[in-house]
Design an enzyme around this catalytic site. Structure first.
Site, PDB file in Angstrom:
ATOM      1  CE1 TYR A  26      26.175  49.897   9.770  1.00 22.78           C
ATOM      2  CE2 TYR A  26      27.958  49.254  10.285  1.00 22.78           C
ATOM      3  CZ  TYR A  26      27.297  49.444   9.090  1.00 22.78           C
ATOM      4  OH  TYR A  26      27.407  48.023   8.833  1.00 22.78           O
ATOM      5  CE  LYS A  55      42.201  30.447  33.475  1.00 24.28           C
ATOM      6  NZ  LYS A  55      41.199  29.602  34.507  1.00 24.28           N
TER       7      LYS A  55
HETATM    8  C1  PLP Z   1      42.427  30.034  35.181  1.00 28.48           C
HETATM    9  C2  PLP Z   1      43.067  29.633  37.082  1.00 28.48           C
HETATM   10  C3  PLP Z   1      44.280  29.659  37.521  1.00 28.48           C
HETATM   11  C4  PLP Z   1      45.147  30.815  36.882  1.00 28.48           C
HETATM   12  O1  PLP Z   1      44.665  32.482  37.342  1.00 28.48           O
HETATM   13  P1  PLP Z   1      45.464  33.933  36.321  1.00 28.48           P
HETATM   14  O2  PLP Z   1      44.206  35.027  36.934  1.00 28.48           O
HETATM   15  O3  PLP Z   1      44.599  34.052  35.186  1.00 28.48           O
HETATM   16  O4  PLP Z   1      46.648  34.233  36.782  1.00 28.48           O
HETATM   17  C5  PLP Z   1      44.813  29.503  38.541  1.00 28.48           C
HETATM   18  N1  PLP Z   1      43.895  28.770  38.957  1.00 28.48           N
HETATM   19  C6  PLP Z   1      42.728  28.370  38.491  1.00 28.48           C
HETATM   20  C7  PLP Z   1      42.502  27.259  39.469  1.00 28.48           C
HETATM   21  C8  PLP Z   1      42.451  29.112  37.774  1.00 28.48           C
HETATM   22  O5  PLP Z   1      41.271  28.470  36.878  1.00 28.48           O
END
Ligand code: PLP
Length: 368
Positions: free
Chosen positions: A258, A32
């Site tokens: 800055y 994702k």
């Molecule tokens: C993003 C996600 C994961 C992975 O999580 P990590 O901490 O990056 O391993 C697993 N399960 C679901 C439902 C997620 O949304």
């Protein structure tokens, strides 16, 4: 020049680490948010040994299909409308079902035989208190979905798996295992389970169930508070680098940047580096932040503190410890092997996930 270099071999190595830790489970590799900022097109070829990929939005799922991903795609927030449910069917996407409307769309519109949409991830809220049905809701939804012909994976998500001894972990595991046992007893032994994200994979090896869902660990960052990425034998999948664009010497008492936030205690050799928050380097960063300079002349590496305020297009570093002959076009590593992105995140008061996801489109992207 600012450059993001993706290392598919590192991703495959990290996937193999997951498979060694979870030899019995199938792997839903989470890609994702553009594969945690790494670029989904660059990452998918490195995940051929995964059993499926997980995404958060239908758009991400369709993009992965367009890139030729043929195995399972899990849509972890499920469909947002009856129309999205239909599109999931059309593209063989397996959806999470976490509330009543999604349940009704699935019951009213059944996918054709053989469709991957026949497999649904039924979300049980075990204590995270974001998405999901309570125990009673899961039992009744599971019964209806099973009767309609769906294959079920009971799924939940840890709230504190990065911290092994947090009391909620045991509670979530207990709720999950007990409801899964009830579903198997009363509905079907074929119902599967999925509990662990990256941190769960590392911290709770006895609770991997049928599908694990690794995300951050695939990209080479540590998912747990008490072990570094090096201790877990993870390789960074991204190197973020820039270049020295100017060399200066400031006099004692001169201020830099800055807000004149940093003031020289003595005459100090500094370098301007062509990167800033406009590229995704964090603006808020502690005085411990550093970069690695690789001198083009001799390929030697030097650890150099970041000084002054991070600007949109540049940062200033203290190069006092490098040779006087330091080359103007020397490479500056912002994260990669050293520092690791986990260290930079610590210096920025955030987590590696955020730094990786919020990189801008400005840096060049390449692969090694
Ligand atoms: C993003 C996600 C994961 C992975 O999580 P990590 O901490 O990056 O391993 C697993 N399960 C679901 C439902 C997620 O949304």
């Amino acid at each position: 020049m600012r450059t993001i270099t993706i290392k598919p071999k590192a991703i495959t190595h990290n996937l193999n680490q997951v498979k060694q830790r979870a030899p019995q489970a199938k792997v839903l590799a989470m890609v994702k948010s553009n594969a945690y900022g790494h670029g989904v097109a660059a990452v998918l070829p490195a995940l051929q040994q995964a059993d499926g990929i997980g995404v958060a939005t239908l758009t991400e799922a369709l993009e992965a299909r367009q890139l030729g991903w043929e195995k399972t795609i899990g849509l972890v927030e499920g469909a947002f409308s009856a129309d999205e449910w239909q599109q999931a069917i059309d593209h063989d996407i397996s959806c999470v079902i976490h509330h009543g409307p999604q349940l009704e769309w699935a019951l009213q519109n059944f996918p054709p035989a053989g469709s991957a949409t026949n497999v649904v991830w039924l979300k049980y809220n075990t204590g995270m208190n974001r998405l999901g049905f309570n125990a009673e809701g899961v039992l009744s939804a599971a019964k209806r979905l099973h009767e309609a012909g769906y294959q079920l994976i009971l799924a939940t998500h840890f709230a504190n798996a990065d911290d092994h001894d947090h009391p909620l972990n045991a509670m979530q595991i207990e709720r999950f295992s007990s409801v899964l046992a009830t579903l198997k007893d009363t509905i079907s032994l074929d119902i599967k389970g999925s509990l662990c994200n990256s941190a769960g994979i590392v911290n709770f090896p006895e609770y991997h169930y049928d599908w694990v869902r690794p995300g951050i660990i695939l990209y080479g960052s540590s998912p747990v508070v008490d072990k570094s990425a090096q201790e877990l034998d993870l390789q960074p999948a991204m190197e973020f680098s820039a270049q020295i664009m100017a060399l200066q010497t400031v006099s004692a008492n001169d201020a830099i940047g800055y807000g004149s936030r940093w003031r020289a205690q003595q005459d100090t050799r500094t370098a301007l580096v062509s990167v800033g928050y406009g590229d995704g380097y964090p603006r808020v960063i502690s005085d411990d932040a550093y970069v690695t300079v690789i001198d083009t002349n001799d390929n030697q590496s030097y650890r150099c503190p970041v000084i002054g305020r991070v600007a949109m297009d540049m940062i200033v570093i203290d190069v006092s410890k490098t040779p006087e002959s330091l080359a103007l076009d020397s490479k500056v590593m912002l994260w990669g092997d050293a520092p690791r992105v986990d260290e930079v995140a610590g210096h920025a008061g955030t987590i590696s996930y955020e730094l990786l996801c919020r990189l801008s489109i400005r840096p060049n992207r390449t692969q090694a």
